[in-house]
Design an enzyme around this catalytic site. Sequence first.
Site, PDB file in Angstrom:
ATOM      1  N   CYS A 160     -52.073  -6.240  19.875  1.00 46.15           N
ATOM      2  CA  CYS A 160     -53.355  -7.776  21.110  1.00 46.15           C
ATOM      3  C   CYS A 160     -52.643  -7.557  22.053  1.00 46.15           C
ATOM      4  O   CYS A 160     -51.698  -6.587  23.105  1.00 46.15           O
ATOM      5  CB  CYS A 160     -53.411  -8.339  19.996  1.00 46.15           C
ATOM      6  SG  CYS A 160     -55.285  -9.209  20.761  1.00 46.15           S
ATOM      7  N   GLN A 173     -50.909  -5.440  25.218  1.00 43.89           N
ATOM      8  CA  GLN A 173     -50.257  -6.253  26.525  1.00 43.89           C
ATOM      9  C   GLN A 173     -48.453  -6.287  27.006  1.00 43.89           C
ATOM     10  O   GLN A 173     -48.581  -5.962  28.313  1.00 43.89           O
ATOM     11  CB  GLN A 173     -50.747  -7.156  26.611  1.00 43.89           C
ATOM     12  CG  GLN A 173     -52.571  -7.643  26.487  1.00 43.89           C
ATOM     13  CD  GLN A 173     -52.510  -9.223  26.327  1.00 43.89           C
ATOM     14  OE1 GLN A 173     -52.404  -9.953  25.954  1.00 43.89           O
ATOM     15  NE2 GLN A 173     -54.675  -9.565  26.079  1.00 43.89           N
ATOM     16  N   HIS A 219     -57.399  -5.750  16.652  1.00 42.34           N
ATOM     17  CA  HIS A 219     -56.606  -5.649  15.198  1.00 42.34           C
ATOM     18  C   HIS A 219     -57.277  -5.212  14.325  1.00 42.34           C
ATOM     19  O   HIS A 219     -58.174  -5.462  13.898  1.00 42.34           O
ATOM     20  CB  HIS A 219     -56.704  -7.169  14.855  1.00 42.34           C
ATOM     21  CG  HIS A 219     -56.465  -7.952  16.264  1.00 42.34           C
ATOM     22  ND1 HIS A 219     -54.720  -8.946  15.941  1.00 42.34           N
ATOM     23  CD2 HIS A 219     -56.621  -8.929  16.888  1.00 42.34           C
ATOM     24  CE1 HIS A 219     -54.196  -9.656  16.984  1.00 42.34           C
ATOM     25  NE2 HIS A 219     -55.521  -9.459  17.213  1.00 42.34           N
ATOM     26  N   GLU A 276     -54.912  -4.380  11.381  1.00 46.36           N
ATOM     27  CA  GLU A 276     -54.671  -4.698  10.532  1.00 46.36           C
ATOM     28  C   GLU A 276     -55.960  -5.708   9.422  1.00 46.36           C
ATOM     29  O   GLU A 276     -55.572  -5.604   8.862  1.00 46.36           O
ATOM     30  CB  GLU A 276     -53.961  -6.116  10.600  1.00 46.36           C
ATOM     31  CG  GLU A 276     -53.541  -6.854  11.450  1.00 46.36           C
ATOM     32  CD  GLU A 276     -53.688  -7.018  12.550  1.00 46.36           C
ATOM     33  OE1 GLU A 276     -54.195  -6.253  13.288  1.00 46.36           O
ATOM     34  OE2 GLU A 276     -53.534  -8.056  13.282  1.00 46.36           O
TER      35      GLU A 276
HETATM   36  N1  GLN Z   1     -52.454 -14.102  23.976  1.00 45.96           N
HETATM   37  C1  GLN Z   1     -53.318 -12.549  24.866  1.00 45.96           C
HETATM   38  C2  GLN Z   1     -55.250 -12.343  25.445  1.00 45.96           C
HETATM   39  O1  GLN Z   1     -55.323 -13.849  24.060  1.00 45.96           O
HETATM   40  C3  GLN Z   1     -52.805 -11.532  22.573  1.00 45.96           C
HETATM   41  C4  GLN Z   1     -53.899 -12.558  21.499  1.00 45.96           C
HETATM   42  C5  GLN Z   1     -53.727 -12.279  20.676  1.00 45.96           C
HETATM   43  O2  GLN Z   1     -52.638 -11.136  20.323  1.00 45.96           O
HETATM   44  N2  GLN Z   1     -54.102 -12.022  19.373  1.00 45.96           N
HETATM   45  O3  GLN Z   1     -55.548 -12.733  25.186  1.00 45.96           O
END
Ligand code: GLN
Length: 541
Positions: free
Chosen positions: A382, A386, A513, A515
């Site tokens: 996630c 990014q 995710h 996990e």
């Molecule tokens: N803050 C980032 C977003 O909202 C990543 C979210 C996350 O890692 N769960 O896209």
Amino acid sequence: MNKFIFVSGGVCSSLGKGVAASSLGALLEGRGLNVRMVKCDPYINVDAGTMSPYQHGEVYVTDDGAETDLDLGNYARFTASPLSIANSITTGQVYKAVIEKEREGRYLGRCVQVIPHITDEIKSRILAAAKEDPDTDVVIVEIGGTVGDIESIPFLEAARQMIHESGKTNAISVHLTLIPEVAGGELKTKPTQHSVKAMQEMGIQPDVLICRAPVMLDEATRRKIALFCNVAPDAVFTSYNIDTTIYEIPIVFFDQKLDQVILSKMGVESRHAKLDPWYSMMDKFAARNGKVRIGIVGKYMELHDAYKSVYEALFHAGLECGVEVELVKIDSSGLEEKNSDAVLETIDGVLVPGGFGQRGINGMVKASAWARNNRIPYFGICLGMQIMVIDWGRNVLNWDDADSTEFNQDSKHPVVSLLEEQVDVKNYGGTMRLGKSETAAEEGTHIFAAYGEKHIWERHRHRYEFSNKYRKEMAESGLKIAALTPDGSLVECVEWPSDGADGHPWGLGVQFHPEFKSKPTAAAPLFRDFIAAARKRKAEN
Ligand code: GLN
């Protein structure tokens, strides 16, 4: 007719009630029963989604996008119980529903009170969870908090009513307590006696006691507890300290016949116990050979629970790959300081987990660049994906100000930006892109190899996304767009180029995710392949 087991806790918190309830679920499943797990949380938040990981640990996400307490993660790791919004009941949800009904005039002019209206709402939610699957045999209801807390009273009262209404064999109470050791090594039963008294004051006589103790309680102590607490002597169990793994607890309980005693109290005919997956998992645990050091570069490092499912999934992957995974917790803010590379030099793989907010982001970008340049396996989840995109923008495409609009609204290169559907969102609770959706993997990528197929279903929890306007430039400069949503509209996975002699061995980030679906008996594929890559890298060095 469903059977109900109410699991409560006494003396103090953090005794492992979630793990005890989950282990019991695993044992009953081993007896062929269809188990459903429900968590009651006494806090007033409607769900865990708005709570800081520092306050409450990880937010666990279900397929249907509920943002729940991390105990649901334990349920998922130990049992096959389907988990949805129905399996997580909070005081906030209950009051919200009752107040909405009151505003709609549905209480026909009556005075709306804790008993019966709040307790009825709790009961109807527990029954609804049971009814979700007509084949449910047993519902294990874990009541959060400690008996004696003001907040848990309505939940305990609902449990008392259900035990009273269902009859003794259809609903039972399992109470978890602490047996502390005082100077001289003596074990003390008094706190347990007081805790059971507190339960009796609530009108609930526990049927089974699970005592958290440093060592297995001897027969005399168990008899004493049974006598003072009004339970049968064979219904006092010990959850003693183990130096292996929490996943041995089902076996610890099985050896003491916890499941047999509970089945007989519920009048369920005992069937042969099948616990093979748990025994073979413990064999794998014992057979692990060697160690890999995984650096987790995140911002909530002080609290182990903040990345609970990630840490557990790494452990599961270690079982599958035959190595111990040592967690090296690296606070990303620390990496922003000069000469902070030393810690990175000792690790065999970097994992950047999910997160929110600007603090420590540059340290994560540094960890990504370092893993990329030094050909260290990297796994971004996630936010961690990014970060890979920001690193690529800043350090490969040389856009110094490449950033996510979450952290810098004025960047000329917003390589990660708010999802279109999020632009008008004002409310923070439950409004992210949440829950299960499909990802289509490109053939010939690490992600495709991990899952062994194109169609991947995983859970999401984010507001920001790879900016499509940079897709072309990023791909042309070598960043692999390895998976998209089936309609092609969102990037779900990026990978560092792995072809050729100087290709990177395993660098991958996913917007979802993985996990949340990892189990000790079946590691999540991406975690497994990440640890395998780290093991390979270590062997080569
Ligand atoms: N803050 C980032 C977003 O909202 C990543 C979210 C996350 O890692 N769960 O896209």
